[in-house]
Scaffold this motif. Structure first.
Motif, PDB file in Angstrom:
ATOM      1  N   ASP A 511       0.835  -1.216   0.000  1.00  0.00           N
ATOM      2  CA  ASP A 511       0.000   0.000   0.000  1.00  0.00           C
ATOM      3  C   ASP A 511       0.864   1.258   0.000  1.00  0.00           C
ATOM      4  O   ASP A 511       0.612   2.197  -0.766  1.00  0.00           O
ATOM      5  CB  ASP A 511      -0.926  -0.004   1.222  1.00  0.00           C
ATOM      6  N   ARG A 512       1.848   1.283   0.850  1.00  0.00           N
ATOM      7  CA  ARG A 512       2.735   2.452   0.901  1.00  0.00           C
ATOM      8  C   ARG A 512       3.513   2.605  -0.405  1.00  0.00           C
ATOM      9  O   ARG A 512       3.785   3.711  -0.861  1.00  0.00           O
ATOM     10  CB  ARG A 512       3.699   2.323   2.093  1.00  0.00           C
ATOM     11  N   ARG A 513       3.856   1.481  -1.004  1.00  0.00           N
ATOM     12  CA  ARG A 513       4.579   1.551  -2.271  1.00  0.00           C
ATOM     13  C   ARG A 513       3.705   2.169  -3.366  1.00  0.00           C
ATOM     14  O   ARG A 513       4.181   2.956  -4.185  1.00  0.00           O
ATOM     15  CB  ARG A 513       5.036   0.141  -2.682  1.00  0.00           C
ATOM     16  N   ARG A 514       2.413   1.793  -3.395  1.00  0.00           N
ATOM     17  CA  ARG A 514       1.505   2.366  -4.400  1.00  0.00           C
ATOM     18  C   ARG A 514       1.340   3.870  -4.194  1.00  0.00           C
ATOM     19  O   ARG A 514       1.311   4.641  -5.159  1.00  0.00           O
ATOM     20  CB  ARG A 514       0.144   1.664  -4.337  1.00  0.00           C
ATOM     21  N   VAL A 515       1.249   4.272  -2.912  1.00  0.00           N
ATOM     22  CA  VAL A 515       1.099   5.707  -2.627  1.00  0.00           C
ATOM     23  C   VAL A 515       2.357   6.454  -3.060  1.00  0.00           C
ATOM     24  O   VAL A 515       2.280   7.531  -3.675  1.00  0.00           O
ATOM     25  CB  VAL A 515       0.827   5.920  -1.119  1.00  0.00           C
ATOM     26  N   ARG A 516       3.503   5.912  -2.764  1.00  0.00           N
ATOM     27  CA  ARG A 516       4.752   6.564  -3.154  1.00  0.00           C
ATOM     28  C   ARG A 516       4.869   6.684  -4.675  1.00  0.00           C
ATOM     29  O   ARG A 516       5.263   7.722  -5.201  1.00  0.00           O
ATOM     30  CB  ARG A 516       5.945   5.790  -2.604  1.00  0.00           C
ATOM     31  N   SER A 517       4.515   5.610  -5.379  1.00  0.00           N
ATOM     32  CA  SER A 517       4.568   5.640  -6.845  1.00  0.00           C
ATOM     33  C   SER A 517       3.604   6.665  -7.405  1.00  0.00           C
ATOM     34  O   SER A 517       3.917   7.376  -8.374  1.00  0.00           O
ATOM     35  CB  SER A 517       4.257   4.247  -7.403  1.00  0.00           C
ATOM     36  N   ALA A 518       2.403   6.762  -6.804  1.00  0.00           N
ATOM     37  CA  ALA A 518       1.418   7.725  -7.282  1.00  0.00           C
ATOM     38  C   ALA A 518       1.924   9.155  -7.099  1.00  0.00           C
ATOM     39  O   ALA A 518       1.786  10.003  -7.997  1.00  0.00           O
ATOM     40  CB  ALA A 518       0.100   7.520  -6.531  1.00  0.00           C
ATOM     41  N   ALA A 519       2.505   9.448  -5.939  1.00  0.00           N
ATOM     42  CA  ALA A 519       3.021  10.795  -5.685  1.00  0.00           C
ATOM     43  C   ALA A 519       4.146  11.141  -6.648  1.00  0.00           C
ATOM     44  O   ALA A 519       4.215  12.259  -7.175  1.00  0.00           O
ATOM     45  CB  ALA A 519       3.496  10.891  -4.237  1.00  0.00           C
ATOM     46  N   ARG A 520       5.027  10.209  -6.906  1.00  0.00           N
ATOM     47  CA  ARG A 520       6.130  10.474  -7.818  1.00  0.00           C
ATOM     48  C   ARG A 520       5.641  10.681  -9.246  1.00  0.00           C
ATOM     49  O   ARG A 520       6.196  11.488  -9.999  1.00  0.00           O
ATOM     50  CB  ARG A 520       7.141   9.326  -7.748  1.00  0.00           C
ATOM     51  N   ALA A 521       4.607   9.939  -9.616  1.00  0.00           N
ATOM     52  CA  ALA A 521       4.047  10.123 -10.958  1.00  0.00           C
ATOM     53  C   ALA A 521       3.436  11.506 -11.112  1.00  0.00           C
ATOM     54  O   ALA A 521       3.606  12.173 -12.144  1.00  0.00           O
ATOM     55  CB  ALA A 521       3.001   9.040 -11.227  1.00  0.00           C
ATOM     56  N   LEU A 522       2.721  11.972 -10.071  1.00  0.00           N
ATOM     57  CA  LEU A 522       2.111  13.316 -10.144  1.00  0.00           C
ATOM     58  C   LEU A 522       3.178  14.399 -10.158  1.00  0.00           C
ATOM     59  O   LEU A 522       3.019  15.432 -10.836  1.00  0.00           O
ATOM     60  CB  LEU A 522       1.174  13.509  -8.945  1.00  0.00           C
ATOM     61  N   LEU A 523       4.276  14.176  -9.425  1.00  0.00           N
ATOM     62  CA  LEU A 523       5.332  15.184  -9.392  1.00  0.00           C
ATOM     63  C   LEU A 523       6.104  15.254 -10.698  1.00  0.00           C
ATOM     64  O   LEU A 523       6.519  16.337 -11.123  1.00  0.00           O
ATOM     65  CB  LEU A 523       6.303  14.890  -8.243  1.00  0.00           C
ATOM     66  N   THR A 524       6.302  14.124 -11.340  1.00  0.00           N
ATOM     67  CA  THR A 524       7.114  14.114 -12.566  1.00  0.00           C
ATOM     68  C   THR A 524       6.280  14.376 -13.813  1.00  0.00           C
ATOM     69  O   THR A 524       6.669  15.166 -14.677  1.00  0.00           O
ATOM     70  CB  THR A 524       7.831  12.756 -12.704  1.00  0.00           C
ATOM     71  N   ALA A 525       5.117  13.727 -13.917  1.00  0.00           N
ATOM     72  CA  ALA A 525       4.299  13.885 -15.127  1.00  0.00           C
ATOM     73  C   ALA A 525       3.379  15.087 -15.036  1.00  0.00           C
ATOM     74  O   ALA A 525       3.150  15.785 -16.019  1.00  0.00           O
ATOM     75  CB  ALA A 525       3.493  12.610 -15.365  1.00  0.00           C
ATOM     76  N   LEU A 540      -6.004   8.238  -4.202  1.00  0.00           N
ATOM     77  CA  LEU A 540      -5.224   7.236  -3.474  1.00  0.00           C
ATOM     78  C   LEU A 540      -4.353   7.896  -2.409  1.00  0.00           C
ATOM     79  O   LEU A 540      -4.291   7.437  -1.267  1.00  0.00           O
ATOM     80  CB  LEU A 540      -4.349   6.452  -4.466  1.00  0.00           C
ATOM     81  N   ILE A 541      -3.714   8.993  -2.761  1.00  0.00           N
ATOM     82  CA  ILE A 541      -2.828   9.685  -1.813  1.00  0.00           C
ATOM     83  C   ILE A 541      -3.645  10.317  -0.688  1.00  0.00           C
ATOM     84  O   ILE A 541      -3.267  10.251   0.485  1.00  0.00           O
ATOM     85  CB  ILE A 541      -1.992  10.740  -2.556  1.00  0.00           C
ATOM     86  N   LYS A 542      -4.782  10.951  -1.036  1.00  0.00           N
ATOM     87  CA  LYS A 542      -5.625  11.589  -0.010  1.00  0.00           C
ATOM     88  C   LYS A 542      -6.142  10.564   0.982  1.00  0.00           C
ATOM     89  O   LYS A 542      -6.203  10.819   2.195  1.00  0.00           O
ATOM     90  CB  LYS A 542      -6.792  12.298  -0.679  1.00  0.00           C
ATOM     91  N   SER A 543      -6.518   9.392   0.486  1.00  0.00           N
ATOM     92  CA  SER A 543      -7.020   8.348   1.387  1.00  0.00           C
ATOM     93  C   SER A 543      -5.944   7.913   2.363  1.00  0.00           C
ATOM     94  O   SER A 543      -6.210   7.721   3.550  1.00  0.00           O
ATOM     95  CB  SER A 543      -7.499   7.151   0.562  1.00  0.00           C
ATOM     96  N   PHE A 544      -4.711   7.785   1.891  1.00  0.00           N
ATOM     97  CA  PHE A 544      -3.619   7.362   2.756  1.00  0.00           C
ATOM     98  C   PHE A 544      -3.291   8.440   3.783  1.00  0.00           C
ATOM     99  O   PHE A 544      -2.983   8.139   4.945  1.00  0.00           O
ATOM    100  CB  PHE A 544      -2.376   7.057   1.900  1.00  0.00           C
TER     101      PHE A 544
END
Length: 638
Positions: A511-525, A540-544
């Motif tokens: 779960d934490r890995r998915r949140v981290r990947s999502a945040a990095r995708a939003l920051l880069t893309a 996903l990030i807001k829920s976490f």
């Protein structure tokens, strides 16, 4: 004459002729059956199996008198009790001289299988190897499977031919690969089995890596490495061609060249030749053998069956996956025209394999200075290094008694004195490998591995330098391989796994890995993501982070999520070493001494050291522990 007379005569004549014909046919058939039986008794080489003998005896029951039948049955029983006929094991040169046979269809396999089956009944061992190609850094499915019997008969099975023609693999081929009573030997054959399962669903069991056998028998010149080429050169005096053009040739070609077939067959034939040589099964000139059963061979390979090879710096150019990693590297700057699209190392660079133990760093200075400490009354206490001896002099609590040997007499009463002058710590020790005697490079070896010793109670960790010995780098590497066997035994005996989830300190939180990947995708893309996808990642990030849907994600929150630690502590984690020590500690001090003794004896048995220090013992300090602490010592593990 009655009118029935002619009819009766005709019937009588026909019946007589019929019975006479049957009698002649019966006698002819009886002789036909008796002749093969006589030949089989006279020629033990063509001796039928027990089932065929019983069947022959049953047939004779209806064709022979009782006294002959009794004699025939005794002969059959005598034959059944005989040992297998003697077989001549070819020399390595003869074995390699047998030409390989290519198999591309079920019909071709079925033609060879009876001969192969007959040879496996004498020695249930197959030399095994595989070949495949890599395209742009990605390995393809296994192209060729090589299997060789003790006589040198080598079958090259083109696996891709079965896949391309959509024909199933022969049942007997699948069965011989998974047969738990036929050993498959080679270098990295366990890993080859994993590839066969992944690529074709073929199960390969009962594998034995030749590198383990060579280390166990201590026949290999380990400084030259443990690759198939090195073992063949060192043990069989055979040179294998491992040129890049052959190793990395096109194994998926419609027609393999004679050089390819010879290269492939030699790897399997050399594997079986090495197996016979290492176990002492290969005959000398004019000597013969009656074969070996699976149980006899398996007993000699005890603990090595289906064991993946784990060695450090073993110098192999195939498994340890040296050659395989080379095949999977980035596209090199140089490609030979023969290799086509394959990935090969740059031949202009030095691709020389490394010797066993190269990954270890040898000591730069001697371990033993053999300085002596004496009590105020002159009684010898122990040996020590010069740095420690000078420390007593610098502190003014010791005086120099002698320069050579370097002796320091203490000016205070020590906390303990040796029980007798026959004490291990009073003996001078040489700076050389205790196994082979090499004196120019050596490192410290913990006879009881640190992962166990660190959990011992403090009472058993005093003066534990007894279990620190010097080994050269190659002997140290070989010893670590043997240690892995004992660790695996301890893991099974005390349910103390190594490397599985129960034995992992940190676990990956998905779960934490998915949140981290999502945040990095939003920051880069950022805005480059589709609207729907961006909303999913934000939700996903807001829920976490326990944020409301109306709240806006700030850059600070995204940075926080992008830096999340995805590994969490495993609550069930108990180190393998601690679990084993705990199990022994349940038996008190005696249990821990048993564990200590087991590791010391393991070192003596597997490495057979020729240069141990005087008074080194598997029971070192055990009687002293019992006198000082008693068997009922409360055990407090660290």
């Amino acid at each position: 004459m009655s009118h029935r007379g002619p009819l009766t005569a005709v019937i009588t004549t026909v019946l007589g002729a019929t019975l006479g014909g049957l009698l002649i046919w019966h006698v002819y058939r009886t002789k036909g059956k008796r002749l093969p039986s006589t030949q089989k008794v006279a020629d033990p080489v063509e001796d039928p199996c027990p089932v065929e003998k019983e069947f022959t005896a049953v047939e004779h029951q209806y064709t022979q008198p009782s006294h002959l039948l009794e004699k025939e049955v005794k002969v059959v029983e005598c034959q059944t009790a005989q040992l297998p006929p003697s077989v001549q094991i070819p020399s390595s040169e003869q074995l390699l001289g047998v030409k390989p046979v290519m198999v591309s269809s079920e019909e071709e396999w079925q033609q060879l299988w009876p001969l192969m089956q007959k040879e496996l009944s004498v020695f249930p061992v197959l030399g095994l190897d595989c070949e495949w190609v890599s395209v742009k850094g990605r390995t393809s499915a296994v192209s060729l499977l090589q299997m060789a019997t003790y006589s040198g008969l080598c079958v090259l099975v083109r696996l891709l031919a079965f896949r391309s023609s959509q024909q199933p693999f022969p049942l007997s081929l699948m069965e011989v690969l998974r047969d738990p009573h036929i050993l498959k030997v080679g270098v990295s054959c366990y890993e080859d089995g994993k590839r066969l399962t992944r690529d074709y669903g073929l199960s390969l069991t009962c594998t034995v890596d030749l590198r383990y056998l060579a280390l166990r028998q201590r026949l290999a010149t380990v400084n030259n490495g443990l690759s198939l080429k090195s073992l063949a050169a060192d043990l069989l005096n055979i040179s294998l061609d491992k040129s890049l053009e052959l190793r990395c040739s096109d194994w998926e070609a419609d027609q393999l060249t004679l050089e390819q077939m010879t290269y492939a067959a030699r790897d399997a034939q050399v594997s079986i030749a090495l197996f016979l040589h290492v176990l002492g099964l290969r005959s000398e000139a004019n000597s013969a053998s009656s074969g070996s059963s699976y149980s006899e061979l398996a007993a000699r390979c005890q603990g090595l069956v289906d064991m993946p090879f784990r060695g450090r710096g073993e110098g192999d150019d195939r498994a340890s996956d040296g050659e395989r990693r080379r095949r999977m590297r980035k596209p090199p700057s140089y490609e030979s025209p023969e290799s086509g699209d394959q990935q090969v190392p740059d031949p202009r660079k030095n691709n020389k394999r490394k010797p066993l133990g190269v990954g270890y760093s040898a000591r730069k200075s001697p371990l033993y200075d053999n300085c002596f400490l004496h009590a105020p009354d002159g009684q010898p206490l122990c040996t020590c290094d010069k740095k420690k001896a000078k420390w007593y002099l610098d502190k003014g609590i010791g005086v120099l008694q002698s320069e050579d040997p370097f002796v320091v007499r203490l000016l205070f009463e020590p906390s303990g004195r040796p029980d007798s002058q026959q004490d291990y710590y009073l003996t001078a020790k040489e700076n050389l490998c205790v196994v082979c005697g090499k004196a120019d490079s050596y490192i410290r070896k913990n006879i009881v591995p640190h992962e166990y010793r660190r959990h011992f109670p403090s009472e058993m960790k005093d003066h534990n330098s007894h279990d620190i010995l010097l080994l050269c780098t190659s002997c140290h590497a070989a010893s670590n391989v043997h240690d892995s066997f004992l660790k695996q035994q301890l893991a099974e005996e005390f349910v103390a796994p190594q490397g599985c989830e129960d034995g992992v300190r940190l676990l990956e939180d998905s779960d934490r890995r998915r949140v981290r990947s999502a945040a990095r995708a939003l920051l880069t893309a950022g805005e480059g993501l589709p609207e729907q996808r961006r909303e999913e990642l934000q939700a996903l990030i807001k829920s976490f982070l326990n944020m409301n849907e109306e709240q806006e994600l700030t850059d600070e929150a995204l940075q926080q999520a992008a830096g999340l630690e995805t590994r969490i502590f495993n609550e069930a984690y108990v180190p393998h070493g601690l679990k084993v020590v705990r199990a022994h500690a349940e038996q008190g001090l005696q249990g821990l001494m048993d564990l200590e003794r087991r590791w010391r004896q393991h070192f003596l048995t597997t490495m057979q050291p020729s240069h141990l220090p005087p008074l080194w013992s598997v029971d070192h300090n055990h009687s002293k522990f019992l006198r000082k602490y008693g068997e009922d010592l409360p055990i407090k593990l660290n």
